[in-house]
Design an enzyme around this catalytic site. Structure first.
Site, PDB file in Angstrom:
ATOM      1  N   GLY A   1      12.064  -3.698   6.697  1.00 29.13           N
ATOM      2  CA  GLY A   1      13.479  -4.927   6.486  1.00 29.13           C
ATOM      3  C   GLY A   1      12.273  -5.910   5.965  1.00 29.13           C
ATOM      4  O   GLY A   1      11.505  -6.112   5.435  1.00 29.13           O
TER       5      GLY A   1
ATOM      6  N   ASP B   1       4.133   3.359  15.379  1.00 27.47           N
ATOM      7  CA  ASP B   1       4.034   2.460  13.689  1.00 27.47           C
ATOM      8  C   ASP B   1       2.951   2.064  14.210  1.00 27.47           C
ATOM      9  O   ASP B   1       3.232   0.689  14.074  1.00 27.47           O
ATOM     10  CB  ASP B   1       4.980   2.035  13.103  1.00 27.47           C
ATOM     11  CG  ASP B   1       4.793   1.979  11.684  1.00 27.47           C
ATOM     12  OD1 ASP B   1       3.305   2.761  11.170  1.00 27.47           O
ATOM     13  OD2 ASP B   1       5.095   1.091  10.930  1.00 27.47           O
TER      14      ASP B   1
END
Length: 385
Positions: A89, A227
């Site tokens: 994003g 992540d």
């Protein structure tokens, strides 16, 4: 006797002052009329106020019913300018209720790779998990402000104009996440800035402890970040580290087989994730080991290898970043334990916190700077794999 009673029951008209009576009746009528008008007006105003109040209460009730505790009011969000483009994003800086926030627009499914069903499932999972993030409170985890499941009411800065315009060109299926804004930038930026002179050992351990404590807290709440990397860690003005970017985080499944897929960033991804095998929170432990090496060395892992080489050699040749000779043995051992190829042999983050807390930082000077590497082979690249 009857005449007396009758005389008491009637009043002779010729004895009455009709003019005075008319004036009195007129005054009484006017008084009564004004009072009735005032009462009617008051009643109408009261009724109007009650109706408005009822409508407001109904609207508030509807908003309360429709809006979950973590959902934001898009009308109170002012998105100011673009910060960065990420894998999942775009990040903006803005204000929400006068509070500085980082705004991330997650545009899942807009890249053409995800199907309608996959996107719907991802959004449903996201909706469940932000309810969990809303409850997270830890000094080493960025404060979650709120989220929105749609973008129809959001307005982005129009970068193509003078900056005064607003763009509404947003993915139809996007989600919006708000977290606190930290002015110290990312850990990666800080390490790059100090790549030549390196960091004092005490600061290395402090940053590592901040990261390990944050991950340990997330794992205790059954959250797997998935992540973990220096780019997803933020610093405040006092160099306190906070874990950020929960774009791909998820609640850990009870069955490891339910958590598969190459999710994360190459170079930090555990072997089992790279292979598409089932994994659990230990994938974060592996990534932490890479970050620990990165913090100590102020360098990037595998700078000279292609993505394909990294992926293949990490899985099949047990490739790991080379630990400098000047690295204290206790620190090096933590790195090796965390990035062990076998997830079951990796320690839990709670244990990693204890190992880091036991390190002696009174003597260590940290990584030797490049201009002081006489007699040290730490900075010479190893030949071969």
């Amino acid at each position: 006797m009857a005449e007396t009673k009758q005389s008491q029951s009637y009043i002779r008209a010729d004895k009455m002052d009709l003019t005075s009576l008319d004036l009195q009746l007129e005054k009484q009528y006017a008084k009564s009329y004004n009072k009735d008008n005032k009462d009617n007006k008051d009643n109408k105003e009261k009724a109007a106020t009650t109706t408005t109040s009822s409508k407001d209460q109904e609207q508030d009730h509807e908003d309360h019913e429709e809006r979950a505790p973590w959902q934001i009011d898009p009308r109170k969000l002012d998105i100011r300018y673009l910060i960065a483009h990420g894998t999942y994003g775009t990040v903006y800086r803005g204000t929400y209720h006068t509070r500085d926030v980082a705004v991330k627009i997650l545009d899942w499914g807009e890249d053409g790779y995800a199907t309608e069903a996959e996107t719907a499932q991802l959004r449903a999972s996201f909706k469940h998990e932000v309810a969990v993030w809303h409850q997270l409170h830890h000094p080493n985890v960025t404060n979650f402000v709120g989220a929105s499941m749609g973008t129809t009411d959001l307005r982005l800065p129009d970068n193509t104009s003078t900056g005064t315009g607003r763009s509404t060109n947003l993915p139809a299926r996007a989600c919006c996440v708000l977290v606190e804004y930290l002015q110290g930038g990312t850990l990666k930026q800080y390490l790059i800035k100090n790549s030549r002179r390196k960091l004092p050992y005490k600061l290395v351990v402090q940053l590592a402890l901040d990261l390990s404590r944050g991950l340990s807290y997330l794992h205790s709440r059954k959250i797997v970040h998935r992540d973990v990397k220096s780019e997803n860690m933020l610093l405040d003005t006092q160099r306190n580290l906070k874990i950020a970017d929960f774009g791909v985080a998820r609640v850990e499944a009870q069955n490891p087989k339910d958590m598969t897929g190459a999710t994360g960033t190459l170079g930090y991804m555990a072997p089992e994730v790279l292979e598409g095998k089932p994994y659990n929170r230990k994938c974060d432990v592996y990534s932490f080991g890479i970050c620990l090496w990165e913090i100590y060395c102020c360098d990037m892992p595998y700078p000279d290898l292609s993505f394909a080489d990294v992926s293949s050699k990490v899985v099949h040749q047990n490739l790991r970043p080379e630990i400098p000779r000047c690295c204290p043995t206790a620190m090096a051992n933590i790195m090796k334990k965390c990035w062990d190829a076998n997830p079951e042999k990796r320690p839990d983050m709670e244990e990693v916190v204890r190992l880091l807390e036991s390190l002696d930082t009174s003597k260590g000077g940290g990584m030797i700077p490049e201009d002081q590497n006489t007699g040290c082979l730490c900075f010479f690249r190893a030949r071969g794999p």
